[in-house]
Scaffold this motif. Sequence first.
Motif, PDB file in Angstrom:
ATOM      1  N   ASP A 177     -13.361  -0.859  -2.755  1.00  0.00           N
ATOM      2  CA  ASP A 177     -12.338  -1.223  -3.737  1.00  0.00           C
ATOM      3  C   ASP A 177     -11.380  -2.260  -3.165  1.00  0.00           C
ATOM      4  OD1 ASP A 177     -10.341   0.130  -2.199  1.00  0.00           O
ATOM      5  OD2 ASP A 177     -10.747   2.009  -3.239  1.00  0.00           O
ATOM      6  N   ALA A 178     -10.652  -2.882  -4.060  1.00  0.00           N
ATOM      7  CA  ALA A 178      -9.605  -3.831  -3.694  1.00  0.00           C
ATOM      8  C   ALA A 178      -8.398  -3.559  -4.584  1.00  0.00           C
ATOM      9  CB  ALA A 178     -10.090  -5.275  -3.873  1.00  0.00           C
ATOM     10  N   ARG A 179      -7.211  -3.707  -4.006  1.00  0.00           N
ATOM     11  CA  ARG A 179      -5.980  -3.415  -4.742  1.00  0.00           C
ATOM     12  C   ARG A 179      -4.964  -4.535  -4.493  1.00  0.00           C
ATOM     13  NH1 ARG A 179      -6.259   2.439  -5.779  1.00  0.00           N
ATOM     14  NH2 ARG A 179      -8.100   3.196  -4.652  1.00  0.00           N
ATOM     15  N   TYR A 180      -4.140  -4.774  -5.503  1.00  0.00           N
ATOM     16  CA  TYR A 180      -3.056  -5.751  -5.369  1.00  0.00           C
ATOM     17  C   TYR A 180      -1.770  -5.086  -5.826  1.00  0.00           C
ATOM     18  CZ  TYR A 180      -0.112  -9.862  -5.986  1.00  0.00           C
ATOM     19  OH  TYR A 180       0.922 -10.764  -5.919  1.00  0.00           O
ATOM     20  N   MET A 181      -0.734  -5.177  -5.001  1.00  0.00           N
ATOM     21  CA  MET A 181       0.549  -4.535  -5.282  1.00  0.00           C
ATOM     22  C   MET A 181       1.642  -5.597  -5.358  1.00  0.00           C
ATOM     23  SD  MET A 181       0.015  -1.335  -2.652  1.00  0.00           S
ATOM     24  CE  MET A 181      -1.416  -1.979  -1.783  1.00  0.00           C
TER      25      MET A 181
END
Length: 213
Positions: A177-181
């Motif tokens: 997975d990849a996440r952006y905050m």
Amino acid sequence: MSSLRKLSLATAIALIASPAAFAQDSGPLSTDTTSGKRVSVVGGVTLLQPESDPLPGSRIDVDGGPAPTLSATYHVNDNIGVELWGAADKFNHRVRGDDGKIGTIEQQPVALSGQYHFGQADNTFRPFVGLGYYQSNISNEDLNPGGDHVGLTTPKGAIGTVGLDLNITPTWFARADARYMRARADAQLAGETIERDIKLDPWTVGVGVGARF
């Protein structure tokens, strides 16, 4: 070997670890069923990289780093879920300027997100997306050695997620997975604000192994 290369290698290992899974096409698994299981948990490792230019014009850079992460998801149905995700340990970041290392900070994010998982629960490959809210505990700031303490307020804001699950059995699966905050923090010197809206905006890349119940 860099952290990113290690994560890429871990992803490759996870994807080839089950020849039986690759023998399937993208249709349903042939034994038992994943459908109807309402809770899943995932343990893995994640690389977190903050914004490389948190204070435009300041020529300050913040290095990324890896940490173990955990998540638990309640699946309302086979497609919709609510995930609690967070770091099981702190991410350590080195802060650098033109003259080299300035100091270090640590952070430990946690997030609550709604998710949508595409396709049928028994499909071998299942992409998903998520959107939610996160905040990160900043600690052990060492940014002004020998002087007054420089601290950062708690960054909080929106988090977006994209990911892919690989069903190995009806219970076990691998995940990437990849996440952006998106978040801002204020810098404080001896309790007084000296800089507002520092742009942290970290992104993550992670791999893990999960189970459904």
